[in-house]
Design a protein around this motif. Structure first.
Motif, PDB file in Angstrom:
ATOM      1  N   GLN A 122       0.825  -1.202   0.000  1.00  0.00           N
ATOM      2  CA  GLN A 122       0.000   0.000   0.000  1.00  0.00           C
ATOM      3  C   GLN A 122       0.864   1.259   0.000  1.00  0.00           C
ATOM      4  O   GLN A 122       0.628   2.184  -0.785  1.00  0.00           O
ATOM      5  CB  GLN A 122      -0.962   0.018   1.188  1.00  0.00           C
ATOM      6  CG  GLN A 122      -1.875   1.232   1.163  1.00  0.00           C
ATOM      7  CD  GLN A 122      -3.042   1.126   2.114  1.00  0.00           C
ATOM      8  OE1 GLN A 122      -3.389   0.065   2.589  1.00  0.00           O
ATOM      9  NE2 GLN A 122      -3.669   2.256   2.372  1.00  0.00           N
ATOM     10  N   GLY A 123       1.867   1.303   0.841  1.00  0.00           N
ATOM     11  CA  GLY A 123       2.735   2.470   0.916  1.00  0.00           C
ATOM     12  C   GLY A 123       3.487   2.724  -0.376  1.00  0.00           C
ATOM     13  O   GLY A 123       3.625   3.870  -0.817  1.00  0.00           O
ATOM     14  N   VAL A 132      -5.252   4.118  -3.507  1.00  0.00           N
ATOM     15  CA  VAL A 132      -5.385   2.748  -3.030  1.00  0.00           C
ATOM     16  C   VAL A 132      -6.716   2.567  -2.305  1.00  0.00           C
ATOM     17  O   VAL A 132      -7.073   3.354  -1.437  1.00  0.00           O
ATOM     18  CB  VAL A 132      -4.213   2.367  -2.091  1.00  0.00           C
ATOM     19  CG1 VAL A 132      -4.396   0.961  -1.536  1.00  0.00           C
ATOM     20  CG2 VAL A 132      -2.881   2.488  -2.828  1.00  0.00           C
ATOM     21  N   MET A 133      -7.413   1.514  -2.689  1.00  0.00           N
ATOM     22  CA  MET A 133      -8.647   1.094  -2.032  1.00  0.00           C
ATOM     23  C   MET A 133      -8.397  -0.336  -1.547  1.00  0.00           C
ATOM     24  O   MET A 133      -7.655  -1.076  -2.191  1.00  0.00           O
ATOM     25  CB  MET A 133      -9.810   1.138  -3.024  1.00  0.00           C
ATOM     26  CG  MET A 133      -9.979   2.501  -3.690  1.00  0.00           C
ATOM     27  SD  MET A 133     -11.040   2.430  -5.153  1.00  0.00           S
ATOM     28  CE  MET A 133     -12.631   2.336  -4.382  1.00  0.00           C
ATOM     29  N   ALA A 158      -4.405   6.621 -11.531  1.00  0.00           N
ATOM     30  CA  ALA A 158      -4.068   5.235 -11.204  1.00  0.00           C
ATOM     31  C   ALA A 158      -4.784   4.837  -9.926  1.00  0.00           C
ATOM     32  O   ALA A 158      -4.775   5.574  -8.943  1.00  0.00           O
ATOM     33  CB  ALA A 158      -2.561   5.095 -11.027  1.00  0.00           C
ATOM     34  N   VAL A 159      -5.408   3.663  -9.960  1.00  0.00           N
ATOM     35  CA  VAL A 159      -6.139   3.138  -8.813  1.00  0.00           C
ATOM     36  C   VAL A 159      -5.747   1.668  -8.631  1.00  0.00           C
ATOM     37  O   VAL A 159      -5.715   0.910  -9.601  1.00  0.00           O
ATOM     38  CB  VAL A 159      -7.671   3.230  -9.017  1.00  0.00           C
ATOM     39  CG1 VAL A 159      -8.410   2.600  -7.854  1.00  0.00           C
ATOM     40  CG2 VAL A 159      -8.112   4.674  -9.230  1.00  0.00           C
ATOM     41  N   ALA A 160      -5.464   1.308  -7.403  1.00  0.00           N
ATOM     42  CA  ALA A 160      -5.223  -0.093  -7.077  1.00  0.00           C
ATOM     43  C   ALA A 160      -6.263  -0.528  -6.056  1.00  0.00           C
ATOM     44  O   ALA A 160      -6.481   0.159  -5.057  1.00  0.00           O
ATOM     45  CB  ALA A 160      -3.825  -0.288  -6.500  1.00  0.00           C
ATOM     46  N   VAL A 161      -6.905  -1.644  -6.318  1.00  0.00           N
ATOM     47  CA  VAL A 161      -7.832  -2.248  -5.365  1.00  0.00           C
ATOM     48  C   VAL A 161      -7.107  -3.448  -4.765  1.00  0.00           C
ATOM     49  O   VAL A 161      -6.788  -4.402  -5.478  1.00  0.00           O
ATOM     50  CB  VAL A 161      -9.158  -2.673  -6.025  1.00  0.00           C
ATOM     51  CG1 VAL A 161     -10.066  -3.349  -5.008  1.00  0.00           C
ATOM     52  CG2 VAL A 161      -9.851  -1.483  -6.680  1.00  0.00           C
ATOM     53  N   LEU A 162      -6.812  -3.339  -3.484  1.00  0.00           N
ATOM     54  CA  LEU A 162      -6.132  -4.426  -2.783  1.00  0.00           C
ATOM     55  C   LEU A 162      -7.176  -5.397  -2.251  1.00  0.00           C
ATOM     56  O   LEU A 162      -8.124  -4.988  -1.571  1.00  0.00           O
ATOM     57  CB  LEU A 162      -5.293  -3.874  -1.625  1.00  0.00           C
ATOM     58  CG  LEU A 162      -4.305  -2.759  -1.967  1.00  0.00           C
ATOM     59  CD1 LEU A 162      -3.487  -2.396  -0.729  1.00  0.00           C
ATOM     60  CD2 LEU A 162      -3.405  -3.129  -3.125  1.00  0.00           C
TER      61      LEU A 162
END
Length: 175
Positions: A122-123, A132-133, A158-162
């Motif tokens: 995440q960091g 980040v979601m 940019a989007v990341a779904v963790l």
């Protein structure tokens, strides 16, 4: 969690991709994404593209956007470290990027080598300008994936779904 819940949230990802008119899905094979990958290849609404490394997927998604197509990147948290340098392309050119990231190094992890990147994922993404979601519960996955897709493609970000490791379940070491 019921026996069908794992398939339901995985199917919700596929439906979110389809609803967002994603046509290309780049991935390094991953058991956590297996159901989505199977559906992509079986149903024909999207084309699955197998990568050798995750950073190829960042460039692939940028190229798809330049060619008028929507693409997403499926990867495991251990691959995020491979993408850090390529994420400068996304930030500097304001390309939309959606990464769906299955987490490792968290709940019930058996492989200690997964833990450092699991902690840093995440960091690292946030330091590179990625929104980040994080989905922890099965019922949140579909709506969160849909929100991430909309956010990325409507605002060129940019989007990341963790996807928390607890969603995926305990991995077993197979000898």
């Amino acid at each position: 969690m019921s026996d069908t819940a794992p398939e339901q949230w995985k199917d919700a990802i596929y439906e979110a991709l389809k609803d967002a008119k994603v046509r290309l899905v780049a991935y390094v094979p991953d058991a956590g994404h297996a159901r989505v990958i199977e559906r992509i290849h079986a149903e024909g609404d999207m084309k699955g593209v197998v990568l050798t490394t995750e950073e190829e997927g960042v460039a692939f998604c940028c190229g798809a956007w330049l060619g008028g197509e929507r693409a997403v990147l499926l990867m495991q948290s251990s691959g995020v470290g491979n993408c850090v340098n390529m994420l400068s392309l996304v930030e500097n050119c304001r390309f939309p990027l959606v990464a769906l990231v299955t987490m490792r190094g968290e709940w019930a992890e058996f492989n200690q080598w997964q833990e450092p990147m699991g902690r840093a994922t995440q960091g690292a993404l946030e330091l590179m300008g990625v929104k980040v979601m994080r989905a922890e519960r099965p019922e949140d996955v579909g709506p969160m994936a849909a929100a991430g897709l909309e956010s990325a493609f409507r605002s060129d970000q940019a989007v990341a779904v963790l996807l928390a490791q607890r969603l995926i379940g305990r991995k077993e070491w197979v000898k």
